[in-house]
Design a protein around this motif. Structure first.
Motif, PDB file in Angstrom:
ATOM      1  N   MET A 166     -49.727  25.286 -28.637  1.00  0.00           N
ATOM      2  CA  MET A 166     -48.544  26.081 -28.319  1.00  0.00           C
ATOM      3  C   MET A 166     -47.876  25.503 -27.079  1.00  0.00           C
ATOM      4  SD  MET A 166     -46.464  28.336 -29.323  1.00  0.00           S
ATOM      5  CE  MET A 166     -47.412  28.730 -30.797  1.00  0.00           C
ATOM      6  N   GLY A 167     -47.531  24.213 -27.165  1.00  0.00           N
ATOM      7  CA  GLY A 167     -46.761  23.571 -26.115  1.00  0.00           C
ATOM      8  C   GLY A 167     -45.278  23.833 -26.327  1.00  0.00           C
ATOM      9  N   PRO A 168     -44.427  23.282 -25.487  1.00  0.00           N
ATOM     10  CA  PRO A 168     -42.984  23.507 -25.641  1.00  0.00           C
ATOM     11  C   PRO A 168     -42.452  23.138 -27.022  1.00  0.00           C
ATOM     12  CG  PRO A 168     -43.456  22.547 -23.496  1.00  0.00           C
ATOM     13  CD  PRO A 168     -44.745  22.524 -24.255  1.00  0.00           C
ATOM     14  N   ASN A 169     -42.993  22.079 -27.621  1.00  0.00           N
ATOM     15  CA  ASN A 169     -42.543  21.701 -28.961  1.00  0.00           C
ATOM     16  C   ASN A 169     -42.971  22.731 -30.004  1.00  0.00           C
ATOM     17  OD1 ASN A 169     -45.191  20.916 -28.367  1.00  0.00           O
ATOM     18  ND2 ASN A 169     -45.192  19.284 -29.889  1.00  0.00           N
ATOM     19  N   SER A 209     -44.883  16.895 -17.577  1.00  0.00           N
ATOM     20  CA  SER A 209     -45.710  17.109 -18.759  1.00  0.00           C
ATOM     21  C   SER A 209     -45.536  15.981 -19.767  1.00  0.00           C
ATOM     22  CB  SER A 209     -45.336  18.441 -19.423  1.00  0.00           C
ATOM     23  OG  SER A 209     -45.995  18.590 -20.659  1.00  0.00           O
ATOM     24  N   ALA A 210     -46.583  15.742 -20.549  1.00  0.00           N
ATOM     25  CA  ALA A 210     -46.484  14.777 -21.644  1.00  0.00           C
ATOM     26  C   ALA A 210     -45.553  15.280 -22.738  1.00  0.00           C
ATOM     27  CB  ALA A 210     -47.871  14.507 -22.226  1.00  0.00           C
ATOM     28  N   THR A 211     -45.347  16.590 -22.804  1.00  0.00           N
ATOM     29  CA  THR A 211     -44.416  17.173 -23.768  1.00  0.00           C
ATOM     30  C   THR A 211     -43.140  17.544 -23.045  1.00  0.00           C
ATOM     31  OG1 THR A 211     -46.283  18.114 -24.998  1.00  0.00           O
ATOM     32  CG2 THR A 211     -44.099  18.967 -25.500  1.00  0.00           C
ATOM     33  N   PRO A 212     -42.003  16.970 -23.429  1.00  0.00           N
ATOM     34  CA  PRO A 212     -40.774  17.176 -22.662  1.00  0.00           C
ATOM     35  C   PRO A 212     -40.363  18.646 -22.603  1.00  0.00           C
ATOM     36  CG  PRO A 212     -40.517  15.348 -24.203  1.00  0.00           C
ATOM     37  CD  PRO A 212     -41.802  16.036 -24.554  1.00  0.00           C
ATOM     38  N   PRO A 213     -39.764  19.057 -21.487  1.00  0.00           N
ATOM     39  CA  PRO A 213     -39.220  20.415 -21.377  1.00  0.00           C
ATOM     40  C   PRO A 213     -38.011  20.565 -22.283  1.00  0.00           C
ATOM     41  CG  PRO A 213     -38.520  19.111 -19.510  1.00  0.00           C
ATOM     42  CD  PRO A 213     -39.490  18.252 -20.281  1.00  0.00           C
ATOM     43  N   ARG A 214     -37.628  21.812 -22.528  1.00  0.00           N
ATOM     44  CA  ARG A 214     -36.468  22.047 -23.397  1.00  0.00           C
ATOM     45  C   ARG A 214     -35.913  23.449 -23.162  1.00  0.00           C
ATOM     46  NH1 ARG A 214     -39.513  20.112 -28.163  1.00  0.00           N
ATOM     47  NH2 ARG A 214     -40.486  19.055 -26.401  1.00  0.00           N
ATOM     48  N   ALA A 284     -38.516  26.297 -22.250  1.00  0.00           N
ATOM     49  CA  ALA A 284     -39.901  26.032 -22.647  1.00  0.00           C
ATOM     50  C   ALA A 284     -40.396  24.778 -21.927  1.00  0.00           C
ATOM     51  CB  ALA A 284     -39.993  25.845 -24.162  1.00  0.00           C
ATOM     52  N   VAL A 285     -41.428  24.955 -21.103  1.00  0.00           N
ATOM     53  CA  VAL A 285     -41.935  23.860 -20.268  1.00  0.00           C
ATOM     54  C   VAL A 285     -43.446  23.988 -20.115  1.00  0.00           C
ATOM     55  CG1 VAL A 285     -39.784  23.810 -18.926  1.00  0.00           C
ATOM     56  CG2 VAL A 285     -41.740  25.122 -18.075  1.00  0.00           C
ATOM     57  N   GLU A 286     -44.072  22.914 -19.656  1.00  0.00           N
ATOM     58  CA  GLU A 286     -45.414  22.967 -19.076  1.00  0.00           C
ATOM     59  C   GLU A 286     -45.286  22.590 -17.611  1.00  0.00           C
ATOM     60  OE1 GLU A 286     -49.364  21.789 -20.791  1.00  0.00           O
ATOM     61  OE2 GLU A 286     -48.040  20.716 -22.172  1.00  0.00           O
ATOM     62  N   ASN A 287     -45.903  23.352 -16.752  1.00  0.00           N
ATOM     63  CA  ASN A 287     -45.903  23.033 -15.326  1.00  0.00           C
ATOM     64  C   ASN A 287     -47.143  22.177 -15.045  1.00  0.00           C
ATOM     65  OD1 ASN A 287     -45.225  23.018 -12.615  1.00  0.00           O
ATOM     66  ND2 ASN A 287     -46.134  25.018 -12.192  1.00  0.00           N
ATOM     67  N   SER A 288     -46.968  20.875 -15.139  1.00  0.00           N
ATOM     68  CA  SER A 288     -48.089  19.934 -15.080  1.00  0.00           C
ATOM     69  C   SER A 288     -48.001  19.064 -13.838  1.00  0.00           C
ATOM     70  CB  SER A 288     -48.112  19.064 -16.343  1.00  0.00           C
ATOM     71  OG  SER A 288     -48.282  19.858 -17.496  1.00  0.00           O
ATOM     72  N   ILE A 289     -48.942  18.134 -13.746  1.00  0.00           N
ATOM     73  CA  ILE A 289     -49.024  17.257 -12.566  1.00  0.00           C
ATOM     74  C   ILE A 289     -49.078  15.802 -13.016  1.00  0.00           C
ATOM     75  CG2 ILE A 289     -50.418  16.616 -10.555  1.00  0.00           C
ATOM     76  CD1 ILE A 289     -51.555  19.472 -10.594  1.00  0.00           C
ATOM     77  N   ASP A 290     -48.167  15.014 -12.503  1.00  0.00           N
ATOM     78  CA  ASP A 290     -48.293  13.552 -12.535  1.00  0.00           C
ATOM     79  C   ASP A 290     -47.398  13.005 -11.426  1.00  0.00           C
ATOM     80  OD1 ASP A 290     -45.667  13.391 -13.471  1.00  0.00           O
ATOM     81  OD2 ASP A 290     -46.175  12.339 -15.321  1.00  0.00           O
ATOM     82  N   GLY A 291     -47.154  11.726 -11.441  1.00  0.00           N
ATOM     83  CA  GLY A 291     -46.385  11.134 -10.352  1.00  0.00           C
ATOM     84  C   GLY A 291     -44.949  11.586 -10.283  1.00  0.00           C
TER      85      GLY A 291
END
Length: 465
Positions: A166-169, A209-214, A284-291
């Motif tokens: 159940m990610g943004p996609n 996030s690896a799954t783009p926001p939308r 619809a987003v994931e609040n994730s961590i990367d660079g």
């Protein structure tokens, strides 16, 4: 996710067993009107009409002649709701016809409670259904109750589904499915297109996030007043660079509970064919961590042009909602409602079972309170307290997404959101929990809808439908 056939009434009352529901105070009068053998049987079974108790009365040959359901005393009825939900789980398999002279609202509660008792989250493990089925009680609108149960089911299923599925996609996919069922139009702005279309804060929160926001935008209806529903769709919230501790992150699959709730409510509205023009907006987003993650002390410029200083990346929900609210406000609806699992402070204030709401519209607040009583969906009004406005103004930017001090966190979050609604005269914000921590009648542990039934009941009066 709307194909829960078990959440429907039985098609026929042929050979249905009569089900009589009593409060403690009504049992003796009924017993006095019954034959001696029935009186003796009920007394021998020890049935006192305590809440949630049943008694089946046999017919000649051993079949069930009738079933009795206990609704408890006045105190227990005032303390709880959906007593028929616990009854449904205890009755033997078969079809039942509720025979009652209860008020219409009580009958609707019994009917809905029965259907909600049948809910089970089966995406990963099949669960046996209850064997008892109910014929829709006389005087109850079957289509309405089934539509409400289906909308609640959609909300629960979406919240219960883990973020791996159940990610943004996936949330977009659920919205597209709902739009297809009801003939609604839908558009989605994804990834870097959010920047091109001027949704900078949705992009900033979700870009790591690896799954783009939308941004999901669904519209339905071509007549009547306009209603905009905006739902927070943070499909998982790590807290971002201000990362949550494990105990706080454990339930963050439910941080899209606002989006799940508005989709469930949208289904109810569309299935019932309410004469209004509906718009549903879900960032619809994931609040994730990367660079590429946004950082504490960053200053973001919103769609509305207001600048926001980031003092905590874990206060992300209000950021994505702000861009969506600003879009809705550009073509002001007659009523705008925002729903979000936004602050822990709301749970401290009212616990997990009550939906706190904010509005500057006294007429809507009155309609909502009446609707909440009718729908057995408790709400409580909190104030847009203007003297707290300086708390959300950091000085270096127009707004602060996480004011220091820790006081009035629910109110300051609501005031933050209100800054992005300047053209719409009627606005309400709900800070819901979206989770049932302990199983209760009609509400198993897990995802749950909050506020949607109250809103649905309030709409006819609030919008002159």
């Amino acid at each position: 996710m709307l194909n829960h056939t078990r959440l429907k009434f039985a098609d026929t009352n042929d050979d249905a067993v009569r089900l009589l529901a009593f409060g403690v105070d009504a049992l003796d009068d009924w017993l006095e009107s019954q034959p001696q053998d029935v009186q003796a049987w009920v007394k021998a079974q020890g049935f006192k009409a305590a809440e949630g108790t049943i008694c089946t009365v046999p017919a000649d040959g051993g079949a069930i002649a009738m079933a009795l359901a206990g609704l408890g005393d006045a105190q227990s009825r005032a303390r709880g709701r959906f007593p028929m939900a616990s009854i449904a789980a205890k009755l033997p398999a078969g079809t039942y016809q509720l025979v009652s002279d209860h008020a219409a609202d009580d009958l609707e509660e019994h009917a809905l409670g029965w259907l909600l008792s049948q809910y089970a989250f089966e995406a990963y493990r099949a669960q046996p259904p209850h064997g008892a089925r109910l014929v829709c009680p006389d005087g109850v609108n079957k289509d309405r109750i089934e539509a409400i149960a289906a909308g609640e089911t959609l909300t629960r299923d979406l919240i219960n589904t883990p973020a791996s599925d159940m990610g943004p996609n996936d949330l977009e996919g659920a919205a597209r499915t709902l739009a297809k069922i009801h003939g609604a139009a839908i558009t989605v702005v994804t990834g870097d297109d959010l920047l091109a279309e001027n949704f900078p804060m949705i992009h900033a929160v979700g870009r790591a996030s690896a799954t783009p926001p939308r941004l999901i935008d669904m519209t339905w209806g071509d007549e009547g007043p306009t209603l905009a529903l905006v739902g927070k769709g943070v499909c998982f919230d790590t807290g971002g660079l201000n990362i949550k501790p494990a105990a706080s992150m454990g339930l963050m699959k439910k941080d899209m509970g606002g989006a799940a709730t508005v989709l469930g409510l949208a289904h109810m509205i569309m299935a019932l064919g309410l004469k209004l023009k509906l718009r549903v907006l879900i960032p619809a987003v994931e609040n994730s961590i990367d660079g590429s993650a946004y950082r504490p002390q960053d200053i973001l410029t919103s769609r509305k042009g207001l600048t926001v200083e980031i003092n905590n990346t874990d206060a992300e929900g209000r950021l994505v909602l702000a861009d969506a609210l600003a879009l809705a406000d550009e073509t002001p609806p007659d009523l705008m409602i925002c729903m979000a699992t936004l602050t822990g402070a709301a749970r401290v204030a009212v616990g997990p079972d009550i939906s706190p709401f904010f509005t500057g519209d006294a007429a809507f607040a009155d309609a909502l309170r009446a609707g909440a009583r009718q729908a057995r969906d408790p709400v409580w009004e909190l104030p847009f307290h203007d003297p707290y406005e300086p708390l959300i103004e950091p000085g270096i930017a127009d707004l602060d997404n996480a004011p220091k001090g820790g006081f009035a966190g629910t109110i300051t979050a609501a005031l933050f959101l209100r800054r992005f609604v300047s053209n719409s005269a009627r606005f309400a914000h709900f800070d819901v929990y979206g989770w049932q921590p302990v199983a209760a009648a009609g509400r198993p542990k897990g995802g749950v809808g909050m506020g949607a039934r109250a809103i649905l009941a309030a709409l006819p009066k609030a919008m002159n439908l």
